[in-house]
Scaffold this motif. Structure first.
Motif, PDB file in Angstrom:
ATOM      1  N   ASP A   1      -4.106   1.504 -10.692  1.00  0.00           N
ATOM      2  CA  ASP A   1      -5.564   1.597 -10.805  1.00  0.00           C
ATOM      3  C   ASP A   1      -6.177   1.673  -9.407  1.00  0.00           C
ATOM      4  O   ASP A   1      -5.842   0.894  -8.521  1.00  0.00           O
ATOM      5  N   LYS A   2      -7.119   2.599  -9.212  1.00  0.00           N
ATOM      6  CA  LYS A   2      -7.709   2.836  -7.893  1.00  0.00           C
ATOM      7  C   LYS A   2      -8.487   1.618  -7.405  1.00  0.00           C
ATOM      8  O   LYS A   2      -8.556   1.368  -6.204  1.00  0.00           O
ATOM      9  N   SER A   3      -9.075   0.809  -8.267  1.00  0.00           N
ATOM     10  CA  SER A   3      -9.825  -0.369  -7.831  1.00  0.00           C
ATOM     11  C   SER A   3      -8.879  -1.427  -7.266  1.00  0.00           C
ATOM     12  O   SER A   3      -9.205  -2.101  -6.289  1.00  0.00           O
ATOM     13  N   VAL A   4      -7.703  -1.557  -7.859  1.00  0.00           N
ATOM     14  CA  VAL A   4      -6.699  -2.502  -7.353  1.00  0.00           C
ATOM     15  C   VAL A   4      -6.246  -2.037  -5.968  1.00  0.00           C
ATOM     16  O   VAL A   4      -6.137  -2.822  -5.029  1.00  0.00           O
ATOM     17  N   PHE A   5      -5.994  -0.742  -5.860  1.00  0.00           N
ATOM     18  CA  PHE A   5      -5.559  -0.170  -4.585  1.00  0.00           C
ATOM     19  C   PHE A   5      -6.655  -0.340  -3.524  1.00  0.00           C
ATOM     20  O   PHE A   5      -6.366  -0.696  -2.374  1.00  0.00           O
ATOM     21  N   ALA A   6      -7.922  -0.106  -3.909  1.00  0.00           N
ATOM     22  CA  ALA A   6      -9.045  -0.226  -2.973  1.00  0.00           C
ATOM     23  C   ALA A   6      -9.190  -1.672  -2.494  1.00  0.00           C
ATOM     24  O   ALA A   6      -9.457  -1.921  -1.308  1.00  0.00           O
ATOM     25  N   LYS A   7      -9.042  -2.657  -3.406  1.00  0.00           N
ATOM     26  CA  LYS A   7      -9.136  -4.078  -3.024  1.00  0.00           C
ATOM     27  C   LYS A   7      -8.027  -4.435  -2.053  1.00  0.00           C
ATOM     28  O   LYS A   7      -8.265  -5.138  -1.057  1.00  0.00           O
ATOM     29  N   LEU A   8      -6.830  -3.946  -2.320  1.00  0.00           N
ATOM     30  CA  LEU A   8      -5.691  -4.217  -1.434  1.00  0.00           C
ATOM     31  C   LEU A   8      -5.930  -3.570  -0.066  1.00  0.00           C
ATOM     32  O   LEU A   8      -5.662  -4.184   0.976  1.00  0.00           O
TER      33      LEU A   8
ATOM     34  N   LEU B   1       0.833  -1.213   0.000  1.00  0.00           N
ATOM     35  CA  LEU B   1       0.000   0.000   0.000  1.00  0.00           C
ATOM     36  C   LEU B   1       0.862   1.256   0.000  1.00  0.00           C
ATOM     37  O   LEU B   1       0.578   2.216  -0.738  1.00  0.00           O
ATOM     38  N   GLU B   2       1.918   1.260   0.781  1.00  0.00           N
ATOM     39  CA  GLU B   2       2.818   2.428   0.816  1.00  0.00           C
ATOM     40  C   GLU B   2       3.494   2.621  -0.530  1.00  0.00           C
ATOM     41  O   GLU B   2       3.650   3.745  -1.005  1.00  0.00           O
TER      42      GLU B   2
ATOM     43  N   TYR C   1       1.384   6.137  -4.309  1.00  0.00           N
ATOM     44  CA  TYR C   1       1.732   7.256  -5.210  1.00  0.00           C
ATOM     45  C   TYR C   1       2.268   6.761  -6.547  1.00  0.00           C
ATOM     46  O   TYR C   1       2.907   7.486  -7.273  1.00  0.00           O
ATOM     47  N   SER C   2       1.975   5.503  -6.862  1.00  0.00           N
ATOM     48  CA  SER C   2       2.527   4.948  -8.095  1.00  0.00           C
ATOM     49  C   SER C   2       1.588   5.094  -9.281  1.00  0.00           C
ATOM     50  O   SER C   2       1.951   4.754 -10.390  1.00  0.00           O
TER      51      SER C   2
END
Length: 174
Positions: free
Chosen positions: A135-142, A126-127, A131-132
């Motif tokens: 895709d926001k959905s991948v980040f949200a699932k994680l 996540l860290e 800022y990479s």
């Protein structure tokens, strides 16, 4: 002498009247004392019956108490005979419980370590991904998975505390 006859007859009539009155009074007194004697006999009979009832009840109480003493002694003897077996079974069950709790504790700690490892890896991911531009959905699932692991860790900690309490309790009773 007519006068003296009349006086004698008057005296005789008075004497007869007094005798009749005395006879009636004597009859009433006799009747009264006969009734008193009858009442006394009835009361005496009731007192004797009450005494017999009291003695019968006392006898019943002694008999009941003796029966309770026999039953208590029989129960005590039966329990005394089974006590060594029961103690052995208690120790055996307590040992089995300790072993089961130890195994559960080990499995839960292993699961907790894996969850903690995954939690740390997710945090690092996540860290790194924050800022990479991923895709926001991948980040949200994680992030959702990371939050679920945080809840799992909290639950696992609670369960470990409960297991520790159970182990402590088993140690006290064993």
């Amino acid at each position: 002498s007519v006068d003296s006859d009349r006086k004698a007859r008057t005296r005789l009539s008075k004497a007869e009247a007094k005798a009749a009155t005395a006879h009636v009074e004597a009859g009433a007194a006799i009747e009264f004392w006969n009734q008193e004697e009858e009442n006394h006999i009835k009361l005496q009979k009731r007192a004797e019956d009450a005494q017999d009832l009291k003695e019968a009840f006392a006898s019943w109480l002694r008999s009941a108490y003796a029966g309770m003493e026999r039953k208590t002694e029989q129960t005590f003897n039966a329990l005394h005979q089974t006590l060594p077996h029961d103690l052995g079974r208690h120790r055996e069950l307590a040992q089995m419980l300790r072993e089961t709790l130890f195994e559960q504790n080990g499995r839960l700690r292993t699961a907790q370590m894996k969850t903690m490892q995954r939690f740390v890896e997710q945090r690092q991911d996540l860290e790194r991904l924050e800022y990479s531009g991923v895709d926001k959905s991948v980040f949200a699932k994680l992030q959702q998975s990371h939050e679920q692991d945080a809840q799992s860790l909290a639950f696992q900690c609670q369960q470990l505390e409960k297991l520790d309490e159970q182990k402590s309790h088993v140690s006290e009773i064993a």
